[in-house]
Scaffold this motif. Structure first.
Motif, PDB file in Angstrom:
ATOM      1  N   GLY A   1       0.845  -1.183   0.000  1.00 42.50           N
ATOM      2  CA  GLY A   1       0.000   0.000   0.000  1.00 42.50           C
ATOM      3  C   GLY A   1       0.881   1.234   0.000  1.00 42.50           C
ATOM      4  N   ASP A   2       0.610   2.169   0.903  1.00 46.68           N
ATOM      5  CA  ASP A   2       1.413   3.387   0.965  1.00 46.68           C
ATOM      6  C   ASP A   2       2.388   3.360   2.136  1.00 46.68           C
ATOM      7  OD1 ASP A   2      -0.366   3.579   3.041  1.00 46.68           O
ATOM      8  OD2 ASP A   2      -1.214   5.527   2.459  1.00 46.68           O
ATOM      9  N   PHE A   3       2.767   2.139   2.547  1.00 47.66           N
ATOM     10  CA  PHE A   3       3.636   1.972   3.706  1.00 47.66           C
ATOM     11  C   PHE A   3       4.859   1.143   3.325  1.00 47.66           C
ATOM     12  CE2 PHE A   3       4.882  -0.416   7.547  1.00 47.66           C
ATOM     13  CZ  PHE A   3       5.074   0.628   8.441  1.00 47.66           C
ATOM     14  N   VAL A   4       6.050   1.602   3.731  1.00 52.75           N
ATOM     15  CA  VAL A   4       7.275   0.833   3.485  1.00 52.75           C
ATOM     16  C   VAL A   4       7.378  -0.241   4.567  1.00 52.75           C
ATOM     17  CG1 VAL A   4       9.778   0.883   3.324  1.00 52.75           C
ATOM     18  CG2 VAL A   4       8.435   2.780   2.401  1.00 52.75           C
ATOM     19  N   GLU A   5       7.134  -1.470   4.165  1.00 53.43           N
ATOM     20  CA  GLU A   5       7.096  -2.578   5.111  1.00 53.43           C
ATOM     21  C   GLU A   5       8.486  -3.141   5.414  1.00 53.43           C
ATOM     22  OE1 GLU A   5       4.470  -6.616   5.754  1.00 53.43           O
ATOM     23  OE2 GLU A   5       4.985  -6.048   3.697  1.00 53.43           O
ATOM     24  N   SER A   6       9.333  -3.195   4.385  1.00 53.22           N
ATOM     25  CA  SER A   6      10.679  -3.754   4.533  1.00 53.22           C
ATOM     26  C   SER A   6      11.625  -3.013   3.600  1.00 53.22           C
ATOM     27  CB  SER A   6      10.698  -5.254   4.189  1.00 53.22           C
ATOM     28  OG  SER A   6       9.798  -5.981   4.993  1.00 53.22           O
ATOM     29  N   VAL A   7      12.917  -3.202   3.830  1.00 51.98           N
ATOM     30  CA  VAL A   7      13.923  -2.586   2.969  1.00 51.98           C
ATOM     31  C   VAL A   7      15.036  -3.594   2.692  1.00 51.98           C
ATOM     32  CG1 VAL A   7      13.490  -0.221   3.754  1.00 51.98           C
ATOM     33  CG2 VAL A   7      15.195  -1.626   4.931  1.00 51.98           C
ATOM     34  N   HIS A   8      15.741  -3.352   1.601  1.00 51.39           N
ATOM     35  CA  HIS A   8      16.914  -4.155   1.257  1.00 51.39           C
ATOM     36  C   HIS A   8      18.124  -3.224   1.099  1.00 51.39           C
ATOM     37  CE1 HIS A   8      14.790  -7.935   0.535  1.00 51.39           C
ATOM     38  NE2 HIS A   8      13.882  -7.247  -0.142  1.00 51.39           N
ATOM     39  N   HIS A   9      19.221  -3.588   1.716  1.00 51.06           N
ATOM     40  CA  HIS A   9      20.478  -2.870   1.546  1.00 51.06           C
ATOM     41  C   HIS A   9      21.387  -3.662   0.607  1.00 51.06           C
ATOM     42  CE1 HIS A   9      18.895  -1.023   5.194  1.00 51.06           C
ATOM     43  NE2 HIS A   9      19.684   0.012   4.936  1.00 51.06           N
ATOM     44  N   GLY A  10      22.365  -2.976   0.042  1.00 58.31           N
ATOM     45  CA  GLY A  10      23.287  -3.654  -0.853  1.00 58.31           C
ATOM     46  C   GLY A  10      24.329  -2.708  -1.395  1.00 58.31           C
TER      47      GLY A  10
END
Length: 313
Positions: free
Chosen positions: A12-21
């Motif tokens: 939706g309009d929410f950042v649930e998770s993130v990925h770094h790299g």
């Protein structure tokens, strides 16, 4: 390695998770047009090393071309044509699947796995996604009268040749050694070195390096599978050489010399293509829209997406 934010998972309009790299994109002159994270630190390219491994085998006399050479560079899905191709490589060297020393496994392609399980089959080395590489390694050993029983030893002439070829194309010394998931020796280099090696393959005038590029770009379904993102990426970018790897690694180079290599820090594959497409677009490459995001599902319908981070947009 100090990774940076490269992808966001929106529900939706929410950042649930993130990925770094970490990511590096080289322009046609070989200069870094984009650097995110620490692309000069040593990492394991995993299966993204396979085109370079296959080049080392060609230099040692391996007689493969076309789709079978692409299969030697592959992390294949385990579809029927992949497995049949493994048999063809082995038979050409007077060997059988009993000579394979890769880890017994199931097909990694979803459709191939379902068919495999319906047929009541179990794990076997020939279904392992690296079996094309292993068959080619064995064929190289037969050509040179090298022992086939020890082809996975670090000191075997084949593995010494692979190490030397990787160092040459990457333009740097090996920074780490390990054992890959398939049992083969694994050599660590930087993402920058990996991108440099891929650019060398796609732009070289050397006949053997050109054979690798032609085989992979001409037979992308043999490198991945019928609907794998690496296959779709090469189909969308004619002449490109792309190779995915375990633990979130991806590399690509275009015939015009641009190259990208990336690593997702948590090892996830879901953000890998998203980051790759974003980095290619930073180079001005018209990368395919269907790989630019990955759907996030809720009750079977799309309710969000995996998107590149602001640093890549």
């Amino acid at each position: 390695m100090a990774h940076e934010l490269v992808a966001e998972v929106w529900r939706g309009d929410f950042v649930e998770s993130v990925h770094h790299g970490s990511v590096v994109a080289l322009d046609r002159s070989g200069d870094a047009a984009l650097r995110v994270g620490r692309p000069d630190d040593v990492t394991y390219p995993r299966s993204s090393n396979k085109p370079i491994q296959a080049l080392a085998m060609l230099r040692q006399g391996l007689d493969l071309d076309g789709e079978l050479l692409a299969l030697a560079c592959a992390s294949h899905s385990g579809e029927d044509f992949h497995v049949e191709g493994v048999h063809r490589i082995l038979a050409g060297a007077g060997l059988t699947e009993a000579d394979l020393q890769c880890t017994p496994d199931l097909p990694i392609g979803e459709a191939a796995l379902r068919a495999h399980l319906r047929a009541g089959r179990g794990k076997e080395p020939k279904y392992m996604n690296c079996s094309g590489k292993h068959a080619a390694m064995l064929a190289t050993c037969v050509h040179n009268d090298w022992p086939t029983q020890t082809y996975l030893d670090f000191g075997h002439p084949l593995q010494v040749a692979i190490r030397e070829t990787l160092e040459e194309l990457a333009g740097e010394r090996i920074g780490a050694e390990g054992v890959d998931g398939c049992g083969a020796p694994l050599f660590g280099i930087s993402l920058t070195g990996l991108a440099r090696a891929f650019a060398r393959i796609t732009t070289s005038t050397d006949p053997l390096e050109r054979r690798i590029a032609a085989a992979m770009s001409g037979h992308p379904e043999w490198v991945g599978g019928t609907d794998r993102d690496v296959t779709r990426l090469m189909r969308a970018l004619p002449g490109a050489v792309a190779k995915d790897g375990a633990e979130g690694v991806y590399a690509i180079a275009l015939p015009t010399g641009e190259a990208v290599a990336c690593k997702i820090a948590d090892g996830s594959s879901r953000a890998r293509a998203v980051v790759m497409v974003a980095a290619l677009r930073k180079l001005g490459v018209e990368a395919p829209d269907d790989l630019a995001t990955v759907p996030v599902l809720g009750h079977g319908r799309t309710v969000g997406a995996v998107r590149p981070s602001p640093a890549l947009v």
